[in-house]
Write an enzyme that holds these catalytic residues in place. Structure first.
Site, PDB file in Angstrom:
ATOM      1  N   THR A   1       0.817  -1.226   0.000  1.00  0.00           N
ATOM      2  CA  THR A   1       0.000   0.000   0.000  1.00  0.00           C
ATOM      3  C   THR A   1       0.845   1.268   0.000  1.00  0.00           C
ATOM      4  OG1 THR A   1      -0.028   0.045   2.411  1.00  0.00           O
ATOM      5  CG2 THR A   1      -1.846  -1.126   1.298  1.00  0.00           C
TER       6      THR A   1
ATOM      7  N   LYS B   1      -2.509   7.340  -0.563  1.00  0.00           N
ATOM      8  CA  LYS B   1      -2.609   6.738   0.772  1.00  0.00           C
ATOM      9  C   LYS B   1      -2.512   7.885   1.767  1.00  0.00           C
ATOM     10  CE  LYS B   1      -0.550   3.261   3.837  1.00  0.00           C
ATOM     11  NZ  LYS B   1       0.475   2.205   4.005  1.00  0.00           N
TER      12      LYS B   1
HETATM   13  N1  DAS Z   1       5.310  -1.841   3.668  1.00  0.00           N
HETATM   14  C1  DAS Z   1       3.978  -1.812   3.114  1.00  0.00           C
HETATM   15  C2  DAS Z   1       4.086  -1.960   1.605  1.00  0.00           C
HETATM   16  O1  DAS Z   1       4.548  -3.002   1.154  1.00  0.00           O
HETATM   17  C3  DAS Z   1       3.105  -2.906   3.602  1.00  0.00           C
HETATM   18  C4  DAS Z   1       1.745  -2.721   2.987  1.00  0.00           C
HETATM   19  O2  DAS Z   1       1.018  -1.868   3.480  1.00  0.00           O
HETATM   20  O3  DAS Z   1       1.403  -3.395   2.018  1.00  0.00           O
HETATM   21  O4  DAS Z   1       3.655  -1.035   0.942  1.00  0.00           O
END
Ligand code: DAS
Length: 405
Positions: free
Chosen positions: A153, A230
């Site tokens: 994310t 985000k």
């Molecule tokens: N560290 C985060 C990423 O991989 C974990 C997630 O939210 O998916 O973006």
């Protein structure tokens, strides 16, 4: 050795029952029946109730005639992760196959094929990976009805912007992630994936991000890939459409789709790929006292694309004007705003007017990250003058003609 065994213990005058998890602190860690883990420093072992049998379940993926074929390309992130009890941290572990076999309801919506492209946390994504991902999605779109990309994310909106510019798609390309790993009771992975699957067989032809629309499990939003960011470190509804409405709301568990704004329909565009990106483009967040030397530094390293995240309507210190005037002779400088919401307008204050005179281009209502990726795309695929003209031209919905949100 109690790890993996089901035990009953007494601690602080209460009785607890659960499965002993690996622990490297010397404390006892129990996974309770409600899924939560609890640590104990002092406890009395009452009884060992049994041993966990090793479960090697591997559901073969059932194909149903008549259902559309969808491709899931996995790149990693929390959605493909679980807690690594060696460290207690969440690490990328699942393959797309494993994700699918965990969610049999997917087989009610579409026939899913899986491809593992990367298994990384998305802070480790790079423009070269966006290009590789765009090529794999392009190839998949030739034979599948839709493509789902499981992704971390943290930088999902960068990758979604990159594919939005590089790929003209007649079918849905849906990025999906999770804020909680699938082995936690509050995981959002299953609901996000099911809503994404529904989107991937629906009447839309563009790159979208599908994540929780609220902190409950009542609906997901489908956000346009170039208008989403985000906006929270941990909430499950962390993703928000900025300066635009979400494209759709997907209700859960009904999976009914409510279209909320205009969109490219399925089949409206031809499938095309422009797979080059100029990596020497930089995004600089201005703050009081930041010297214009940072512009000179990157310019001296051969950068000819600059996106500035300026203050308010799109401003930087007037100390920068001379440097920007010089750099604009052979570079493209785009101004965006740290406010994120609203539109850059450099025609209100002297500073803005001087920036326009120096050759700086207003980034309209684009997010800074989207403007960065767009400039990489423009300088990678067009000559300098054409690239300059296209900065303020809406290509795939990254610029709304009017700011109404
Ligand atoms: N560290 C985060 C990423 O991989 C974990 C997630 O939210 O998916 O973006």
């Amino acid at each position: 050795m109690l790890t993996g065994k089901r035990v009953r213990i007494r601690a602080k005058g209460k009785v607890f029952e659960g499965i002993v998890m690996p622990s490297f602190t010397g404390n006892l860690v129990l996974k309770l029946d409600n899924g939560y883990n609890v640590g104990f420093v002092e406890y009395e072992l009452i009884e060992v109730l049994g041993e966990l049998e090793k479960v090697e379940f591997k559901r073969e993926i059932l194909r149903k005639e008549g259902l559309p074929d969808v491709k899931i390309i996995s790149t990693g992130g929390t959605i493909a992760s679980k807690v690594d009890y060696r460290t207690g941290a969440v690490t990328s572990q699942f393959t797309a196959e494993e994700i699918i076999s965990e969610i049999p309801e997917l087989a009610e919506i579409c026939n899913v094929s899986a491809e593992l492209l990367y298994n990384i946390l998305s802070e480790n994504m790079k423009p070269a990976y966006w290009i590789e991902l765009a090529k794999r999605v392009y190839e998949s779109l030739k034979s599948y009805e839709g493509v789902i990309i499981t992704h971390g994310t943290d930088t999902m909106h960068f990758s979604a912007s990159a594919l939005s510019f590089m790929l003209s798609t007649p079918k849905p390309v849906v990025f999906v992630g999770a804020q909680r790993s699938s082995d936690r009771p509050s995981s959002d992975a299953t609901m996000n994936l099911l809503c994404s699957a529904k989107l991937s067989v629906s009447d839309v032809g563009e790159v979208l991000v599908c994540m929780h629309g609220s902190t409950s499990d009542d609906f997901c939003y489908a956000h346009r890939g170039v208008k989403v960011r985000k906006m929270h470190t941990s909430r499950r509804d962390a993703f928000q459409s900025i300066n635009a409405k979400p494209v759709a709301r997907i209700y859960y568990p009904s999976l009914e789709i409510d279209w909320l704004s205009s969109r490219f329909r399925r089949g409206e565009r031809e499938l095309e790929l422009k797979d080059r990106l100029e990596e020497k483009v930089v995004l600089i967040k201005f703050f009081p006292g930041l010297s214009a030397e940072i512009i000179d530094f990157f310019h001296s390293k051969g950068y000819h694309g600059f996106v500035i995240e300026g203050t308010g309507l799109g401003h930087v210190s007037t100390d920068w004007i001379e440097t920007l005037k010089r750099v604009c002779e052979d570079s493209i400088v785009v101004m965006t705003s740290q406010c994120l919401f609203g539109r850059v307008c450099d025609r209100v204050y002297d500073t803005g007017r001087d920036l326009l005179k120096a050759g700086v281009i207003e980034g309209e209502d684009m997010l800074p990250e989207t403007a960065l990726v767009k400039l990489m795309f423009l300088l990678g695929n067009y000559d300098f003058e054409t690239a300059k003209k296209l900065v303020k031209t809406n290509l795939v919905g990254e610029i709304e003609s009017r700011s109404v949100y």
